[in-house]
Design a protein around this motif. Structure first.
Motif, PDB file in Angstrom:
ATOM      1  N   ILE A  65     -40.688  21.850  -5.583  1.00 20.66           N
ATOM      2  CA  ILE A  65     -39.636  22.180  -4.622  1.00 20.66           C
ATOM      3  C   ILE A  65     -38.326  21.085  -4.995  1.00 20.66           C
ATOM      4  O   ILE A  65     -38.473  20.302  -5.157  1.00 20.66           O
ATOM      5  CB  ILE A  65     -39.784  21.856  -3.387  1.00 20.66           C
ATOM      6  N   PRO A  66     -37.218  21.739  -5.206  1.00 24.63           N
ATOM      7  CA  PRO A  66     -35.862  21.219  -5.383  1.00 24.63           C
ATOM      8  C   PRO A  66     -35.595  20.025  -4.688  1.00 24.63           C
ATOM      9  O   PRO A  66     -36.080  19.933  -3.283  1.00 24.63           O
ATOM     10  CB  PRO A  66     -34.949  22.130  -5.357  1.00 24.63           C
ATOM     11  N   TYR A  67     -35.055  18.821  -4.981  1.00 25.81           N
ATOM     12  CA  TYR A  67     -34.909  17.598  -4.407  1.00 25.81           C
ATOM     13  C   TYR A  67     -34.329  17.891  -2.943  1.00 25.81           C
ATOM     14  O   TYR A  67     -34.544  17.427  -1.925  1.00 25.81           O
ATOM     15  CB  TYR A  67     -34.404  16.607  -5.262  1.00 25.81           C
ATOM     16  N   ALA A  68     -33.324  18.581  -2.970  1.00 27.00           N
ATOM     17  CA  ALA A  68     -32.243  18.669  -1.779  1.00 27.00           C
ATOM     18  C   ALA A  68     -33.172  19.334  -0.639  1.00 27.00           C
ATOM     19  O   ALA A  68     -33.052  18.931   0.320  1.00 27.00           O
ATOM     20  CB  ALA A  68     -31.061  19.628  -2.200  1.00 27.00           C
ATOM     21  N   VAL A  69     -34.143  20.111  -1.040  1.00 24.38           N
ATOM     22  CA  VAL A  69     -35.112  20.877  -0.043  1.00 24.38           C
ATOM     23  C   VAL A  69     -35.899  19.765   0.363  1.00 24.38           C
ATOM     24  O   VAL A  69     -36.057  19.657   1.627  1.00 24.38           O
ATOM     25  CB  VAL A  69     -35.610  21.841  -0.499  1.00 24.38           C
ATOM     26  N   LYS A  70     -36.560  19.031  -0.493  1.00 22.50           N
ATOM     27  CA  LYS A  70     -37.690  17.947  -0.076  1.00 22.50           C
ATOM     28  C   LYS A  70     -37.044  17.039   0.823  1.00 22.50           C
ATOM     29  O   LYS A  70     -37.432  16.750   1.846  1.00 22.50           O
ATOM     30  CB  LYS A  70     -38.191  17.447  -1.065  1.00 22.50           C
ATOM     31  N   GLU A  71     -35.765  16.604   0.763  1.00 25.15           N
ATOM     32  CA  GLU A  71     -35.322  15.608   1.323  1.00 25.15           C
ATOM     33  C   GLU A  71     -34.863  15.973   2.762  1.00 25.15           C
ATOM     34  O   GLU A  71     -34.763  14.972   3.639  1.00 25.15           O
ATOM     35  CB  GLU A  71     -33.790  15.157   0.456  1.00 25.15           C
ATOM     36  N   SER A  72     -34.559  17.279   3.061  1.00 28.21           N
ATOM     37  CA  SER A  72     -34.265  17.474   4.448  1.00 28.21           C
ATOM     38  C   SER A  72     -35.374  17.831   5.159  1.00 28.21           C
ATOM     39  O   SER A  72     -35.486  18.155   6.270  1.00 28.21           O
ATOM     40  CB  SER A  72     -33.458  18.771   4.263  1.00 28.21           C
ATOM     41  N   GLU A  73     -36.769  18.006   4.490  1.00 28.14           N
ATOM     42  CA  GLU A  73     -37.907  18.519   5.361  1.00 28.14           C
ATOM     43  C   GLU A  73     -38.505  17.597   5.721  1.00 28.14           C
ATOM     44  O   GLU A  73     -38.523  16.287   4.873  1.00 28.14           O
ATOM     45  CB  GLU A  73     -38.914  19.182   4.372  1.00 28.14           C
ATOM     46  N   ARG A  74     -38.838  17.107   7.121  1.00 29.74           N
ATOM     47  CA  ARG A  74     -39.730  16.227   7.642  1.00 29.74           C
ATOM     48  C   ARG A  74     -39.187  14.877   7.451  1.00 29.74           C
ATOM     49  O   ARG A  74     -39.737  13.903   7.299  1.00 29.74           O
ATOM     50  CB  ARG A  74     -41.185  16.338   7.193  1.00 29.74           C
ATOM     51  N   ARG A  75     -37.835  14.774   7.646  1.00 31.43           N
ATOM     52  CA  ARG A  75     -37.278  13.562   7.366  1.00 31.43           C
ATOM     53  C   ARG A  75     -37.553  12.445   8.253  1.00 31.43           C
ATOM     54  O   ARG A  75     -37.563  11.470   7.893  1.00 31.43           O
ATOM     55  CB  ARG A  75     -35.516  13.694   7.395  1.00 31.43           C
ATOM     56  N   GLN A  76     -37.582  12.874   9.723  1.00 31.06           N
ATOM     57  CA  GLN A  76     -38.131  11.785  10.432  1.00 31.06           C
ATOM     58  C   GLN A  76     -39.379  11.109  10.193  1.00 31.06           C
ATOM     59  O   GLN A  76     -39.382   9.753  10.142  1.00 31.06           O
ATOM     60  CB  GLN A  76     -38.015  12.400  11.774  1.00 31.06           C
ATOM     61  N   GLU A  77     -40.382  11.973   9.892  1.00 30.02           N
ATOM     62  CA  GLU A  77     -41.538  11.526   9.403  1.00 30.02           C
ATOM     63  C   GLU A  77     -41.506  10.776   8.192  1.00 30.02           C
ATOM     64  O   GLU A  77     -42.222   9.571   7.962  1.00 30.02           O
ATOM     65  CB  GLU A  77     -42.633  12.680   9.088  1.00 30.02           C
ATOM     66  N   LYS A  78     -40.796  11.016   7.302  1.00 27.00           N
ATOM     67  CA  LYS A  78     -40.631  10.187   6.015  1.00 27.00           C
ATOM     68  C   LYS A  78     -39.973   8.988   6.017  1.00 27.00           C
ATOM     69  O   LYS A  78     -40.454   7.961   5.470  1.00 27.00           O
ATOM     70  CB  LYS A  78     -39.707  11.115   5.035  1.00 27.00           C
ATOM     71  N   VAL A  79     -39.082   8.978   6.999  1.00 25.70           N
ATOM     72  CA  VAL A  79     -38.404   7.382   7.358  1.00 25.70           C
ATOM     73  C   VAL A  79     -39.457   6.537   7.984  1.00 25.70           C
ATOM     74  O   VAL A  79     -39.561   5.417   7.692  1.00 25.70           O
ATOM     75  CB  VAL A  79     -37.263   7.838   8.196  1.00 25.70           C
ATOM     76  N   ALA A  80     -40.262   7.233   8.827  1.00 28.67           N
ATOM     77  CA  ALA A  80     -41.270   6.262   9.402  1.00 28.67           C
ATOM     78  C   ALA A  80     -42.213   5.901   8.523  1.00 28.67           C
ATOM     79  O   ALA A  80     -42.674   4.581   8.535  1.00 28.67           O
ATOM     80  CB  ALA A  80     -41.843   7.091  10.700  1.00 28.67           C
ATOM     81  N   ILE A  81     -42.596   6.770   7.692  1.00 28.29           N
ATOM     82  CA  ILE A  81     -43.896   6.421   6.360  1.00 28.29           C
ATOM     83  C   ILE A  81     -43.279   5.260   5.803  1.00 28.29           C
ATOM     84  O   ILE A  81     -43.785   4.198   5.395  1.00 28.29           O
ATOM     85  CB  ILE A  81     -44.072   7.588   5.683  1.00 28.29           C
ATOM     86  N   ASP A 207     -46.249  13.098   3.947  1.00 34.62           N
ATOM     87  CA  ASP A 207     -46.503  13.258   5.535  1.00 34.62           C
ATOM     88  C   ASP A 207     -47.800  14.238   5.728  1.00 34.62           C
ATOM     89  O   ASP A 207     -48.351  14.715   4.909  1.00 34.62           O
ATOM     90  CB  ASP A 207     -45.137  14.344   5.768  1.00 34.62           C
ATOM     91  N   SER A 208     -48.052  14.356   6.906  1.00 38.83           N
ATOM     92  CA  SER A 208     -49.338  14.785   7.385  1.00 38.83           C
ATOM     93  C   SER A 208     -49.476  16.364   7.031  1.00 38.83           C
ATOM     94  O   SER A 208     -50.567  16.721   6.912  1.00 38.83           O
ATOM     95  CB  SER A 208     -49.582  14.895   9.011  1.00 38.83           C
ATOM     96  N   SER A 209     -48.456  17.206   6.704  1.00 42.23           N
ATOM     97  CA  SER A 209     -48.655  18.316   6.286  1.00 42.23           C
ATOM     98  C   SER A 209     -49.196  18.556   4.924  1.00 42.23           C
ATOM     99  O   SER A 209     -49.872  19.667   4.628  1.00 42.23           O
ATOM    100  CB  SER A 209     -47.015  19.246   6.279  1.00 42.23           C
ATOM    101  N   LYS A 210     -49.233  17.247   4.155  1.00 43.27           N
ATOM    102  CA  LYS A 210     -50.123  17.573   2.754  1.00 43.27           C
ATOM    103  C   LYS A 210     -51.622  17.403   2.872  1.00 43.27           C
ATOM    104  O   LYS A 210     -52.209  17.728   1.796  1.00 43.27           O
ATOM    105  CB  LYS A 210     -49.444  16.349   1.917  1.00 43.27           C
ATOM    106  N   PHE A 211     -52.091  17.126   4.135  1.00 42.36           N
ATOM    107  CA  PHE A 211     -53.428  16.818   4.201  1.00 42.36           C
ATOM    108  C   PHE A 211     -54.197  18.115   4.170  1.00 42.36           C
ATOM    109  O   PHE A 211     -53.778  19.302   5.007  1.00 42.36           O
ATOM    110  CB  PHE A 211     -54.001  15.967   5.629  1.00 42.36           C
TER     111      PHE A 211
END
Length: 249
Positions: A65-81, A207-211
């Motif tokens: 997935i292109p970086y720009a797409v990954k960066e915007s997905e589940r951003r809040q969760e990624k910041v907490a992680i 993030d939890s969607s990967k499990f």
């Protein structure tokens, strides 16, 4: 050349040229045409290539997935992680950051630490880290996977073999208690494994969607990493099957 190595080489050529010719691959890799056809069919089934008459082209929907797409997905969760991941890093330590949008967030969280050495194969992380004072930055060599700003290849793996780090933070495309940590792009597997070998502690941030899912290629078994940091945005089925390694941000 064994099948896995041969298919990695075919993928490498697809990333560069967007197209490969079966006859040329047969000559250059020293195998018969039927073997190459099976390789191309396998890459097509995995979604990494599209078969054409006489060859294959890069998949219209790229496996990464292109970086720009990954960066915007589940951003809040990624910041907490990322905040949870950065907590245990001490001033003066050496940290390996794998390529990815979650590890980029870790780089942002590490800006307050002093005297760090950061090793990365991610050009975006490298660009950001280069602006930080009192940080020693080491960027692996290797070949660029442009859509995700990732350096891969033998030179990147060899680079990591010369260093010892306190921490390695790795991303993952999928995590499953049986299949372990897996990744879609096979070209990234050797450098991820090299990161694990180079670090005293290896932490997967996802993030939890990967499990509960599996990607094409195995990076490591669950027990080969020290911890997996994730979020509580969605429940993880069979959490006990992952053992004591999962930490919630």
């Amino acid at each position: 050349m064994i099948a896995d190595d041969r298919r990695r080489e075919i993928l490498r050529r697809l990333q560069i040229d967007n197209y490969v010719e079966a006859a040329a691959l047969s000559r250059e890799l020293g195998v018969d045409a039927s073997t190459i056809r099976r390789d191309l069919d396998a890459l097509a089934r995995s979604g990494q290539a599209e078969r054409t008459h006489g060859g294959a082209r890069i998949a219209a929907a790229p496996s990464d997935i292109p970086y720009a797409v990954k960066e915007s997905e589940r951003r809040q969760e990624k910041v907490a992680i990322a905040r949870a991941a950065a907590t245990d890093v001490s001033d003066g330590q050496t940290v390996i950051l794998d390529s990815g949008s979650t590890t980029y967030q870790i780089a942002l969280e590490l800006r307050h630490k002093q005297g760090l050495t950061i090793i990365t194969n991610d050009l975006r992380i490298g660009k950001y880290t280069a602006t930080l004072p009192n940080v020693r930055l080491l960027v692996t060599g290797g070949e660029l996977l442009g859509s995700v700003y990732t350096l891969v290849g033998e030179r990147a793996v060899d680079f990591l073999s010369d260093y010892s780090a306190d921490w390695a933070f790795l991303g993952a495309d999928a995590i499953d208690p049986t299949a372990g940590i897996t990744n879609t792009n096979t070209l990234e597997i050797p450098i991820k494994r090299a990161m694990i070998r180079a670090a005293a502690a290896s932490i997967v941030v996802a993030d939890s969607s990967k499990f509960g899912s599996r990607a094409l290629a195995k990076v490591a078994a669950i027990e080969e990493v020290g911890q997996i940091i994730t979020d509580r945005a969605q429940p993880i089925e069979g959490l006990a099957d992952y053992g004591p390694t999962v930490l919630f941000a």
